[in-house]
Design a protein around this motif. Structure first.
Motif, PDB file in Angstrom:
ATOM      1  N   GLN A 258     -12.133  14.304  13.332  1.00  0.00           N
ATOM      2  CA  GLN A 258     -11.424  13.032  13.237  1.00  0.00           C
ATOM      3  C   GLN A 258     -10.055  13.267  12.613  1.00  0.00           C
ATOM      4  O   GLN A 258      -9.826  14.275  11.951  1.00  0.00           O
ATOM      5  CB  GLN A 258     -12.212  12.038  12.372  1.00  0.00           C
ATOM      6  N   GLU A 259      -9.154  12.340  12.863  1.00  0.00           N
ATOM      7  CA  GLU A 259      -7.842  12.419  12.248  1.00  0.00           C
ATOM      8  C   GLU A 259      -7.950  12.061  10.770  1.00  0.00           C
ATOM      9  O   GLU A 259      -8.854  11.331  10.350  1.00  0.00           O
ATOM     10  CB  GLU A 259      -6.874  11.466  12.943  1.00  0.00           C
ATOM     11  N   HIS A 260      -7.035  12.591   9.981  1.00  0.00           N
ATOM     12  CA  HIS A 260      -6.984  12.204   8.575  1.00  0.00           C
ATOM     13  C   HIS A 260      -5.576  11.751   8.231  1.00  0.00           C
ATOM     14  O   HIS A 260      -4.619  12.047   8.947  1.00  0.00           O
ATOM     15  CB  HIS A 260      -7.431  13.350   7.659  1.00  0.00           C
ATOM     16  N   TYR A 261      -5.462  11.017   7.145  1.00  0.00           N
ATOM     17  CA  TYR A 261      -4.190  10.434   6.710  1.00  0.00           C
ATOM     18  C   TYR A 261      -3.667  11.247   5.528  1.00  0.00           C
ATOM     19  O   TYR A 261      -4.424  11.568   4.611  1.00  0.00           O
ATOM     20  CB  TYR A 261      -4.428   8.977   6.286  1.00  0.00           C
ATOM     21  N   GLU A 262      -2.394  11.605   5.557  1.00  0.00           N
ATOM     22  CA  GLU A 262      -1.777  12.342   4.459  1.00  0.00           C
ATOM     23  C   GLU A 262      -0.676  11.495   3.844  1.00  0.00           C
ATOM     24  O   GLU A 262       0.161  10.939   4.564  1.00  0.00           O
ATOM     25  CB  GLU A 262      -1.221  13.689   4.951  1.00  0.00           C
ATOM     26  N   GLY A 263      -0.676  11.393   2.516  1.00  0.00           N
ATOM     27  CA  GLY A 263       0.292  10.546   1.845  1.00  0.00           C
ATOM     28  C   GLY A 263       0.888  11.197   0.616  1.00  0.00           C
ATOM     29  O   GLY A 263       0.343  12.166   0.076  1.00  0.00           O
ATOM     30  N   LYS A 264       2.008  10.639   0.150  1.00  0.00           N
ATOM     31  CA  LYS A 264       2.735  11.198  -0.991  1.00  0.00           C
ATOM     32  C   LYS A 264       2.807  10.234  -2.166  1.00  0.00           C
ATOM     33  O   LYS A 264       3.311  10.587  -3.225  1.00  0.00           O
ATOM     34  CB  LYS A 264       4.163  11.564  -0.571  1.00  0.00           C
ATOM     35  N   LYS A 265       2.314   9.000  -1.985  1.00  0.00           N
ATOM     36  CA  LYS A 265       2.430   8.014  -3.052  1.00  0.00           C
ATOM     37  C   LYS A 265       1.171   7.161  -3.092  1.00  0.00           C
ATOM     38  O   LYS A 265       0.651   6.756  -2.051  1.00  0.00           O
ATOM     39  CB  LYS A 265       3.656   7.119  -2.825  1.00  0.00           C
ATOM     40  N   VAL A 266       0.650   6.901  -4.303  1.00  0.00           N
ATOM     41  CA  VAL A 266      -0.506   6.026  -4.500  1.00  0.00           C
ATOM     42  C   VAL A 266      -0.033   4.733  -5.157  1.00  0.00           C
ATOM     43  O   VAL A 266       0.685   4.758  -6.165  1.00  0.00           O
ATOM     44  CB  VAL A 266      -1.584   6.711  -5.368  1.00  0.00           C
ATOM     45  N   ILE A 267      -0.421   3.606  -4.579  1.00  0.00           N
ATOM     46  CA  ILE A 267      -0.035   2.280  -5.078  1.00  0.00           C
ATOM     47  C   ILE A 267      -1.302   1.530  -5.446  1.00  0.00           C
ATOM     48  O   ILE A 267      -2.205   1.381  -4.616  1.00  0.00           O
ATOM     49  CB  ILE A 267       0.742   1.493  -4.009  1.00  0.00           C
ATOM     50  N   THR A 268      -1.401   1.057  -6.681  1.00  0.00           N
ATOM     51  CA  THR A 268      -2.600   0.367  -7.151  1.00  0.00           C
ATOM     52  C   THR A 268      -2.317  -1.115  -7.357  1.00  0.00           C
ATOM     53  O   THR A 268      -1.370  -1.487  -8.051  1.00  0.00           O
ATOM     54  CB  THR A 268      -3.107   0.978  -8.466  1.00  0.00           C
ATOM     55  N   VAL A 269      -3.137  -1.955  -6.750  1.00  0.00           N
ATOM     56  CA  VAL A 269      -3.099  -3.397  -6.977  1.00  0.00           C
ATOM     57  C   VAL A 269      -4.138  -3.713  -8.047  1.00  0.00           C
ATOM     58  O   VAL A 269      -5.326  -3.449  -7.856  1.00  0.00           O
ATOM     59  CB  VAL A 269      -3.408  -4.175  -5.683  1.00  0.00           C
ATOM     60  N   ARG A 270      -3.675  -4.268  -9.164  1.00  0.00           N
ATOM     61  CA  ARG A 270      -4.570  -4.537 -10.292  1.00  0.00           C
ATOM     62  C   ARG A 270      -4.725  -6.042 -10.505  1.00  0.00           C
ATOM     63  O   ARG A 270      -3.823  -6.830 -10.189  1.00  0.00           O
ATOM     64  CB  ARG A 270      -4.036  -3.888 -11.572  1.00  0.00           C
ATOM     65  N   SER A 271      -5.879  -6.431 -11.049  1.00  0.00           N
ATOM     66  CA  SER A 271      -6.113  -7.845 -11.328  1.00  0.00           C
ATOM     67  C   SER A 271      -5.163  -8.332 -12.419  1.00  0.00           C
ATOM     68  O   SER A 271      -4.886  -7.627 -13.385  1.00  0.00           O
ATOM     69  CB  SER A 271      -7.568  -8.068 -11.750  1.00  0.00           C
ATOM     70  N   GLU A 272      -4.680  -9.528 -12.242  1.00  0.00           N
ATOM     71  CA  GLU A 272      -3.774 -10.132 -13.226  1.00  0.00           C
ATOM     72  C   GLU A 272      -4.501 -11.104 -14.140  1.00  0.00           C
ATOM     73  O   GLU A 272      -3.998 -11.467 -15.203  1.00  0.00           O
ATOM     74  CB  GLU A 272      -2.629 -10.835 -12.504  1.00  0.00           C
ATOM     75  N   VAL A 273      -5.691 -11.530 -13.725  1.00  0.00           N
ATOM     76  CA  VAL A 273      -6.521 -12.423 -14.533  1.00  0.00           C
ATOM     77  C   VAL A 273      -7.950 -11.894 -14.492  1.00  0.00           C
ATOM     78  O   VAL A 273      -8.286 -11.022 -13.696  1.00  0.00           O
ATOM     79  CB  VAL A 273      -6.473 -13.881 -13.995  1.00  0.00           C
ATOM     80  N   GLY A 274      -8.800 -12.430 -15.345  1.00  0.00           N
ATOM     81  CA  GLY A 274     -10.209 -12.072 -15.310  1.00  0.00           C
ATOM     82  C   GLY A 274     -10.954 -12.951 -14.325  1.00  0.00           C
ATOM     83  O   GLY A 274     -10.632 -14.135 -14.163  1.00  0.00           O
TER      84      GLY A 274
END
Length: 335
Positions: A258-274
């Motif tokens: 299968q094809e795979h994805y190669e990347g150079k940057k990780v972006i995290t979406v974090r919760s702003e509230v509980g």
């Protein structure tokens, strides 16, 4: 120190050692308990170690495989055990050393971290303190003994098996420093879902290996604290691919299916509230900037907040545990 140091102790029929020099061992399969230091009640921590040694007269690389650096990451441990089972009956060129559990304290406490008995010491993420400090606290000394007496001198190539931590999940995902061609080769031989061009963070085992001249990759095998047989099998086949490519075992590496994805940057979406967060995307999918990725609800089920992708990218991780405090992971993208 230029030889394996045996203690007078035998535990469950296996010799206890305090220093390993794998290349001096005779041809065959050797299993030990490695003792880095004592714990708070004066007993010893013991790490399982197995060495597959080829004919000393035949040249071959020294391969080191580690797992269980984080105590809640079990797929990597089972993968290491599966590798041991696969190698039992195979001829070996060179040396393969496998340490299936590095963080014994964390494993016993079902914790990501090393848990010291010192009431003044906090739990420690030991994959941020390599190569340790022989004059530091308990965690630093533990890692220093493991690095100096077990890992550091017994490898030409290294593979460190992990998973995402509890509450979230990864695909089959490899960290590789693209400045080192051998790490890129190993990463692609794993036939993963994705690879991150990883320049390395301080204190991480992979980084310390690479800076020591030993090409190394970190392999993330799915989710934390769960058993995922499909991920384990894929990781097993990937490691066997590397061993075949290096001539350590017989056979041709399998081509990627299968094809795979190669990347150079990780972006995290974090919760702003509980609140309780439900992902709106799946691992491995592609998203565009502005696309809805998660919705968060309060205890009554009323909607609190919607989260959108700040960038296009590949969905690398999502939360499995819906209960999220402010600042915790919701979605992680690879770009």
């Amino acid at each position: 120190m230029s030889k394996t140091v045996y203690t007078q102790d035998v535990l469950q029929g296996r010799q206890v050692i305090e220093h390993l020099l794998a290349e001096e061992l005779p041809e065959g399969v050797h299993s030990f308990w490695f003792r880095p230091q004592n714990n708070g009640i004066g007993q010893s921590w013991h790490l399982p170690v197995i060495v597959f040694r080829g004919e000393p007269q035949v040249d071959g690389p020294k391969i080191m495989i580690t797992a269980g650096v984080h105590g809640d990451e079990l797929n990597g441990v089972i993968t290491a055990q599966k590798i041991i089972q696969q190698l039992q009956a195979q001829p070996i060129k060179g040396t393969v050393t496998i340490v299936p559990i590095v963080n014994v304290s964390g494993m016993l406490m079902h914790s990501r971290d090393f848990i010291p008995s010192d009431p003044d010491a906090s739990p420690t993420n030991i994959n941020r303190i390599f190569p340790g400090n022989p004059d530091g606290d308990a965690a630093q000394r533990y890692i220093a003994a493991i690095w100096q007496n077990l890992l550091g001198h017994n490898a030409d190539l290294a593979i460190d098996l992990h998973t995402q931590t509890r509450g979230a999940e990864y695909p089959l995902y490899v960290f590789a420093d693209y400045r080192i061609p051998q790490t890129v080769k190993m990463a692609r031989l794993m036939n993963p879902d994705c690879i991150f061009d990883d320049p390395g963070d301080e204190g991480v085992l992979e980084t310390v290996w690479n800076r020591s001249g030993v090409p190394s990759i970190t392999v993330e095998v799915g989710a934390g604290k769960v058993l995922q047989p499909d991920m384990i099998e894929r990781s097993l086949q990937g490691v066997l691919n590397i061993l075949k490519a290096e001539g350590v075992i017989e056979g041709e590496p399998k081509s990627a299916t299968q094809e795979h994805y190669e990347g150079k940057k990780v972006i995290t979406v974090r919760s702003e509230v509980g609140g309780f967060a439900l992902p709106q995307v799946e691992i491995g999918s592609r998203v565009e900037a502005g696309q809805l990725v998660a919705i968060q609800y309060d205890s009554f089920g009323d909607e609190l907040k919607r989260y959108e992708a700040p960038s296009s990218g590949y969905v690398l991780s999502v939360n499995q545990d819906p209960m999220r405090e402010p600042g915790t992971l919701l979605v992680r993208l690879l770009k």
